[in-house]
Design a protein around this motif. Structure first.
Motif, PDB file in Angstrom:
ATOM      1  N   PRO A  20       0.811  -1.213   0.000  1.00 25.89           N
ATOM      2  CA  PRO A  20       0.000   0.000   0.000  1.00 25.89           C
ATOM      3  C   PRO A  20       0.851   1.273   0.000  1.00 25.89           C
ATOM      4  N   HIS A  21       0.229   2.344  -0.470  1.00 29.14           N
ATOM      5  CA  HIS A  21       0.872   3.651  -0.541  1.00 29.14           C
ATOM      6  C   HIS A  21       0.063   4.653   0.277  1.00 29.14           C
ATOM      7  N   ALA A  22       0.754   5.458   1.061  1.00 30.87           N
ATOM      8  CA  ALA A  22       0.118   6.557   1.791  1.00 30.87           C
ATOM      9  C   ALA A  22       0.136   7.778   0.879  1.00 30.87           C
ATOM     10  N   LEU A  23      -0.980   8.491   0.829  1.00 28.45           N
ATOM     11  CA  LEU A  23      -1.120   9.661  -0.035  1.00 28.45           C
ATOM     12  C   LEU A  23      -1.828  10.765   0.732  1.00 28.45           C
ATOM     13  N   ARG A  97       7.600  12.743  -1.767  1.00 32.36           N
ATOM     14  CA  ARG A  97       7.414  12.247  -0.403  1.00 32.36           C
ATOM     15  C   ARG A  97       7.477  13.442   0.529  1.00 32.36           C
ATOM     16  N   ALA A  98       6.571  13.490   1.488  1.00 33.11           N
ATOM     17  CA  ALA A  98       6.571  14.584   2.460  1.00 33.11           C
ATOM     18  C   ALA A  98       6.186  14.026   3.819  1.00 33.11           C
ATOM     19  N   GLU A  99       6.629  14.721   4.857  1.00 27.94           N
ATOM     20  CA  GLU A  99       6.311  14.313   6.222  1.00 27.94           C
ATOM     21  C   GLU A  99       5.074  15.057   6.698  1.00 27.94           C
ATOM     22  N   TRP A 107       2.916  10.293  -0.040  1.00 23.52           N
ATOM     23  CA  TRP A 107       3.053  10.935  -1.339  1.00 23.52           C
ATOM     24  C   TRP A 107       2.174  12.182  -1.339  1.00 23.52           C
ATOM     25  N   VAL A 108       2.651  13.218  -2.036  1.00 24.25           N
ATOM     26  CA  VAL A 108       1.895  14.466  -2.196  1.00 24.25           C
ATOM     27  C   VAL A 108       2.094  14.915  -3.635  1.00 24.25           C
ATOM     28  N   TYR A 109       1.008  15.289  -4.298  1.00 19.30           N
ATOM     29  CA  TYR A 109       1.105  15.836  -5.649  1.00 19.30           C
ATOM     30  C   TYR A 109       1.416  17.325  -5.583  1.00 19.30           C
ATOM     31  N   ARG A 110       2.428  17.740  -6.344  1.00 23.78           N
ATOM     32  CA  ARG A 110       2.822  19.149  -6.466  1.00 23.78           C
ATOM     33  C   ARG A 110       2.752  19.533  -7.926  1.00 23.78           C
ATOM     34  N   ARG A 111       2.171  20.675  -8.204  1.00 23.38           N
ATOM     35  CA  ARG A 111       2.020  21.147  -9.579  1.00 23.38           C
ATOM     36  C   ARG A 111       3.390  21.480 -10.164  1.00 23.38           C
ATOM     37  N   LEU A 112       3.635  21.058 -11.390  1.00 26.17           N
ATOM     38  CA  LEU A 112       4.871  21.389 -12.087  1.00 26.17           C
ATOM     39  C   LEU A 112       4.896  22.885 -12.396  1.00 26.17           C
TER      40      LEU A 112
END
Length: 116
Positions: A20-23, A97-99, A107-112
């Motif tokens: 599993p992945h944490a998001l 990856r962020a704390e 995981w966190v999505y960041r806009r390019l």
């Protein structure tokens, strides 16, 4: 909203590891109906916060004294691939990856920077 069906995963992206992945999500994916459409279930999200950032439109900006409220999700590798398609990973967003405030990582999505 851009159609996720025209998305082809860029070749330079690393393959998705087994879950599993944490998001951590902070925008449209905080809404259960959107999650249902994107990856087939609402999941069991938990309230979460991401310190060191502030939300600016569709992105997060570094801000030492700020915190972004959102949800922590646990998803499978297949679900993460569907989320990557929705976010157009490598085209509109990157995934880092962020704390989180509780000390866990996600995981966190960041806009390019050059995404429209």
């Amino acid at each position: 909203m851009l159609s996720p069906w025209t998305y082809e995963r860029p070749e330079h992206l690393a393959p998705i590891g087994e879950g599993p992945h944490a998001l951590f999500v902070y925008g449209t994916l905080t809404h259960a109906p959107i999650r249902w459409v994107v990856y087939g279930r609402a999941g069991d999200p938990e309230p979460a916060s991401l310190p060191g950032y502030r939300r600016t439109g569709l992105d997060l900006k570094a801000c030492a004294d700020c915190t972004v409220e959102g949800l922590a999700l646990t998803v499978s590798a297949e679900e993460l691939a569907r989320l990557d398609r929705y976010e157009r990973l490598g085209i509109r967003y990157l995934r880092i990856r962020a704390e989180l405030s509780d000390g866990s990582t996600a995981w966190v999505y960041r806009r390019l920077p050059d995404a429209d």
